[in-house]
Enzyme design. Structure first.
Site, PDB file in Angstrom:
ATOM      1  N   GLN A 101      23.427  95.833  26.235  1.00 44.49           N
ATOM      2  CA  GLN A 101      24.478  95.067  26.891  1.00 44.49           C
ATOM      3  C   GLN A 101      25.489  94.518  25.894  1.00 44.49           C
ATOM      4  O   GLN A 101      25.232  94.440  24.696  1.00 44.49           O
ATOM      5  CB  GLN A 101      23.852  93.903  27.668  1.00 44.49           C
ATOM      6  CG  GLN A 101      22.992  92.979  26.825  1.00 44.49           C
ATOM      7  CD  GLN A 101      22.180  92.012  27.665  1.00 44.49           C
ATOM      8  OE1 GLN A 101      22.525  90.846  27.785  1.00 44.49           O
ATOM      9  NE2 GLN A 101      21.079  92.513  28.249  1.00 44.49           N
ATOM     10  N   GLU A 138      25.553  84.170  21.761  1.00 42.77           N
ATOM     11  CA  GLU A 138      24.192  83.645  21.821  1.00 42.77           C
ATOM     12  C   GLU A 138      23.486  83.781  20.481  1.00 42.77           C
ATOM     13  O   GLU A 138      23.894  84.560  19.615  1.00 42.77           O
ATOM     14  CB  GLU A 138      23.394  84.361  22.923  1.00 42.77           C
ATOM     15  CG  GLU A 138      23.359  85.867  22.786  1.00 42.77           C
ATOM     16  CD  GLU A 138      22.862  86.550  24.055  1.00 42.77           C
ATOM     17  OE1 GLU A 138      23.077  86.031  25.157  1.00 42.77           O
ATOM     18  OE2 GLU A 138      22.271  87.635  23.925  1.00 42.77           O
ATOM     19  N   ARG A 280      26.401  96.095  31.115  1.00 44.83           N
ATOM     20  CA  ARG A 280      25.258  96.902  30.666  1.00 44.83           C
ATOM     21  C   ARG A 280      25.664  98.327  30.313  1.00 44.83           C
ATOM     22  O   ARG A 280      26.504  98.937  30.970  1.00 44.83           O
ATOM     23  CB  ARG A 280      24.179  96.904  31.749  1.00 44.83           C
ATOM     24  CG  ARG A 280      23.599  95.518  32.023  1.00 44.83           C
ATOM     25  CD  ARG A 280      22.625  95.507  33.187  1.00 44.83           C
ATOM     26  NE  ARG A 280      22.061  94.180  33.372  1.00 44.83           N
ATOM     27  CZ  ARG A 280      22.638  93.226  34.096  1.00 44.83           C
ATOM     28  NH1 ARG A 280      23.778  93.466  34.709  1.00 44.83           N
ATOM     29  NH2 ARG A 280      22.071  92.038  34.204  1.00 44.83           N
TER      30      ARG A 280
END
Length: 396
Positions: A101, A138, A280
């Site tokens: 992803q 992240e 994705r």
């Protein structure tokens, strides 16, 4: 506002790729239904809002609590910049690969979210790309050895790996990349693999699996277990195209926007901007939009030696610096001596080892492994003591 600290009751996600025993084993959290326990969410994302519990046992959804006192709880700076809690904190435990992803940059997330709203695509539609108008950088922190793919390998390395194989049906694509070893060439090569269809796709995958039988070393040996789970998915080529890295416990890795990645196995802590936007590329049964994916992917190669986040150590604290304002992440070792931590934003504290006691001027809470608390910015500081280790999620 009298209360400044709340214990959290968090949401669990039972995704198929999740481990049955990773979170129970390392965080002492029961799994009575014996379902895959993939993630525990701590925060206010609509997909899994935590419940805040005060000292009297009164429960309230964390997002509603913040909305009642946004300036006091978030702090004026955070409220002005983000209007909400800007991060989502998770425990993650994978026994199988997650999808390959990428996450969009902020301006593309805003535009994509607005466009899909305008088109009237329901928020819960399986064909929706953008669940919110936010980016999703992240960081993953390893609790166990943690295997992942992250970023494109150098093109010379990709070619060297494919040249050890015999896959005649995609040989022309390999030769084309060799003739144009650039970002554009890599983009075309990646696109050509992801868009293989029908008999051609199956021939390519079959030839790949045959070729690697005599190559038991990494990265070839990562392909068979992936193909067992996704036998007809072109994502099985990913270990030859993306860097593979194993984080040791205590190591962390930042994942930039527009960078293809996938977690393969392991248990860790994940902190991100408060978003669930995922585009994705493969290793999934969920929606894949190749064109939108490629509009949000950077085809710059990243040497594997540059993937680990270099920590900053200060006495009993380990900070993992990131390049964005949405979140910050720190591991703190606590001893019996009471210590003070100043704060300038809302905090989520998760006990990782042992037992600790967290106190603000108005509240106190004892935490065991796997338990978490939320602290309002207006507390200005908290103290901690006890023999244990905790993770601190906050923002600058």
């Amino acid at each position: 506002m009298k209360t400044t600290l709340w214990k959290l009751k968090n949401t669990f996600k039972n995704f198929d790729w999740g481990s049955l025993d990773g979170i129970p084993k390392y965080f002492h959290i029961d799994n009575p239904e014996h379902k895959p326990m993939a993630e525990m969410w701590m925060g206010i994302h609509p997909g899994g809002v935590s419940t805040a519990i005060n000292a009297q046992g009164v429960e309230e959804p964390l997002d509603q609590l913040i909305n009642r006192y946004p300036n006091k709880i978030l702090g004026a700076k955070t409220y002005q910049q983000f209007k909400s809690l800007p991060f989502l904190f998770k425990i993650l435990s994978a026994k199988e690969p997650l999808s390959i992803q990428v996450h969009p940059e902020l301006y593309k997330a805003k535009a994509g979210f607005a466009k899909e709203n305008q088109l009237g695509i329901p928020m819960n539609s399986p064909n929706r790309n953008y669940k919110d108008p936010n980016h999703k950088p992240e960081l993953i922190y390893a609790i166990t050895p943690f295997l992942a793919m992250n970023g494109f390998r150098p093109i010379a390395e990709i070619l060297a790996l494919f040249n050890q194989l015999s896959i005649p049906i995609i040989e022309q694509h390999i030769l084309t990349l060799a003739a144009n070893p650039s970002e554009l060439g890599l983009k075309r090569f990646f696109h050509s693999l992801l868009t293989l269809e029908g008999a051609i796709k199956q021939q390519a995958i079959s030839a790949l699996l045959t070729s690697i039988k005599s190559l038991p070393e990494p990265p070839f040996n990562y392909i068979p277990p992936i193909s067992q789970k996704y036998p007809s998915d072109c994502g099985v080529f990913a270990p030859l195209i993306l860097n593979i890295i194993e984080l040791l416990p205590g190591q962390a890795m930042f994942l930039n926007a527009q960078t293809p990645h996938a977690y393969l196995r392991g248990t860790g802590l994940e902190i991100m901007a408060n978003s669930d936007n995922v585009l994705r590329a493969g290793l999934t049964n969920k929606h894949i939009d190749i064109e939108e994916l490629f509009n949000n992917t950077s085809f710059t190669s990243i040497p594997s030696t540059q993937l680990l986040t270099q920590p900053r150590q200060q006495e009993n604290k380990t900070l993992f610096p990131v390049s964005i304002d949405d979140f910050a992440f720190e591991i703190i070792h606590s001893q019996q001596q009471r210590l003070v931590q100043s704060i300038s934003s809302a905090q989520i504290i998760l006990c990782v080892e042992g037992e600790i006691e967290i106190n603000t001027e108005s509240d106190r809470c004892k935490l065991k492994v796997g338990e978490s608390v939320f602290i309002a910015c207006c507390a200005k500081r908290f103290t901690y003591q006890g023999s244990g280790v905790f993770a601190r999620a906050f923002n600058h």
